[in-house]
Design a protein around this motif. Structure first.
Motif, mmCIF file in Angstrom:
data_model
loop_
_atom_site.group_PDB
_atom_site.id
_atom_site.type_symbol
_atom_site.label_atom_id
_atom_site.label_comp_id
_atom_site.label_asym_id
_atom_site.label_seq_id
_atom_site.Cartn_x
_atom_site.Cartn_y
_atom_site.Cartn_z
ATOM 1 N N GLU A 70 22.532 15.821 -0.532
ATOM 2 C CA GLU A 70 22.743 16.957 -1.426
ATOM 3 C C GLU A 70 23.059 18.228 -0.648
ATOM 4 O O GLU A 70 23.912 19.009 -1.054
ATOM 5 C CB GLU A 70 21.505 17.188 -2.290
ATOM 6 C CG GLU A 70 21.338 16.181 -3.391
ATOM 7 C CD GLU A 70 20.089 16.427 -4.227
ATOM 8 O OE1 GLU A 70 20.040 15.861 -5.320
ATOM 9 O OE2 GLU A 70 19.192 17.166 -3.795
ATOM 10 N N ALA A 79 34.086 11.409 -11.022
ATOM 11 C CA ALA A 79 32.696 10.954 -11.026
ATOM 12 C C ALA A 79 32.552 9.792 -12.002
ATOM 13 O O ALA A 79 33.124 9.820 -13.091
ATOM 14 C CB ALA A 79 31.768 12.100 -11.423
ATOM 15 N N TRP A 85 27.088 7.738 -3.530
ATOM 16 C CA TRP A 85 26.843 9.150 -3.844
ATOM 17 C C TRP A 85 28.153 9.860 -4.173
ATOM 18 O O TRP A 85 28.262 10.552 -5.182
ATOM 19 C CB TRP A 85 26.174 9.822 -2.657
ATOM 20 C CG TRP A 85 26.007 11.286 -2.818
ATOM 21 C CD1 TRP A 85 26.868 12.259 -2.418
ATOM 22 C CD2 TRP A 85 24.933 11.939 -3.454
ATOM 23 N NE1 TRP A 85 26.390 13.487 -2.754
ATOM 24 C CE2 TRP A 85 25.194 13.318 -3.386
ATOM 25 C CE3 TRP A 85 23.769 11.508 -4.062
ATOM 26 C CZ2 TRP A 85 24.332 14.258 -3.912
ATOM 27 C CZ3 TRP A 85 22.911 12.446 -4.578
ATOM 28 C CH2 TRP A 85 23.190 13.796 -4.513
ATOM 29 N N SER A 104 23.850 9.426 -13.069
ATOM 30 C CA SER A 104 25.124 9.261 -12.384
ATOM 31 C C SER A 104 25.183 7.947 -11.625
ATOM 32 O O SER A 104 26.235 7.417 -11.390
ATOM 33 C CB SER A 104 25.360 10.410 -11.424
ATOM 34 O OG SER A 104 24.365 10.423 -10.406
ATOM 35 N N ALA A 136 23.080 15.298 -7.574
ATOM 36 C CA ALA A 136 23.524 14.172 -8.401
ATOM 37 C C ALA A 136 23.066 14.396 -9.836
ATOM 38 O O ALA A 136 21.892 14.665 -10.080
ATOM 39 C CB ALA A 136 22.958 12.865 -7.869
ATOM 40 N N SER A 142 29.603 8.614 -7.471
ATOM 41 C CA SER A 142 28.827 9.022 -8.650
ATOM 42 C C SER A 142 28.914 10.518 -8.927
ATOM 43 O O SER A 142 28.713 10.951 -10.054
ATOM 44 C CB SER A 142 27.367 8.589 -8.516
ATOM 45 O OG SER A 142 26.699 9.342 -7.528
ATOM 46 N N THR A 143 29.252 11.309 -7.901
ATOM 47 C CA THR A 143 29.362 12.765 -8.099
ATOM 48 C C THR A 143 30.807 13.254 -8.108
ATOM 49 O O THR A 143 31.059 14.427 -8.375
ATOM 50 C CB THR A 143 28.593 13.523 -6.997
ATOM 51 O OG1 THR A 143 29.159 13.188 -5.721
ATOM 52 C CG2 THR A 143 27.114 13.205 -7.027
ATOM 53 N N VAL A 172 25.978 19.516 -3.757
ATOM 54 C CA VAL A 172 26.069 18.861 -5.059
ATOM 55 C C VAL A 172 24.766 18.135 -5.323
ATOM 56 O O VAL A 172 24.268 17.404 -4.475
ATOM 57 C CB VAL A 172 27.224 17.835 -5.088
ATOM 58 C CG1 VAL A 172 27.246 17.079 -6.396
ATOM 59 C CG2 VAL A 172 28.548 18.508 -4.848
ATOM 60 N N THR A 175 32.617 13.483 -5.456
ATOM 61 C CA THR A 175 32.761 14.238 -4.214
ATOM 62 C C THR A 175 33.680 13.497 -3.250
ATOM 63 O O THR A 175 33.630 12.272 -3.160
ATOM 64 C CB THR A 175 31.370 14.416 -3.550
ATOM 65 O OG1 THR A 175 30.491 15.029 -4.481
ATOM 66 C CG2 THR A 175 31.457 15.264 -2.300
#
Length: 123
Positions: A105, A83, A67, A116, A112, A70-71, A110, A73
């Motif tokens: 989330e 990302a 996660w 992503s 996704a 892919s974001t 955030v 973060t």
């Protein structure tokens, strides 16, 4: 050094050796510096294996890791380079992943982005 120089004739070994492209220790100093995806933890182009006892939280930790990558973060106290797409192989199936993603989330604030990451399962 080539397999022929090692006096090895097993074809499967030779193919694996050539695919891996091993380098001698003397050349290690010439390699470029490691580029991190997650600072201090996961390097670009590296293989990472995470293991632990059943029920220890591996799946949730790795889903959280996927996660964050892919974001873009932050992963705990570690910076994520940017990302990027992730493939998460859910070894125990897809059941429950939706709820876990929603749970991630909320604290991160955030959502996704589409495409992503990809979730795949062997089941």
């Amino acid at each position: 050094m080539k397999p022929s120089q090692l006096n090895i004739s097993n074809q499967r070994f030779i193919e694996a050796y050539e695919r891996l492209k091993p380098i001698p220790f003397s050349k290690l100093r010439t390699l470029p510096p490691r580029q991190y995806i997650i600072d201090g933890l996961l390097g670009e182009g590296e293989l990472s294996i995470w293991y632990g006892r059943a029920g220890s939280g591996k799946s949730f930790l790795l889903l959280h890791t996927a996660w964050c990558v892919s974001t873009g973060t932050k992963w705990f106290d570690h910076r994520v380079a940017h990302a990027m797409p992730v493939i998460y192989a859910a070894g125990e199936g897809m059941t429950g992943l939706h709820a876990r993603c929603e749970a991630m989330e909320k604290p991160h604030g955030v959502t996704a982005p589409e495409n992503s990451s990809s979730m795949v399962s062997h089941k």
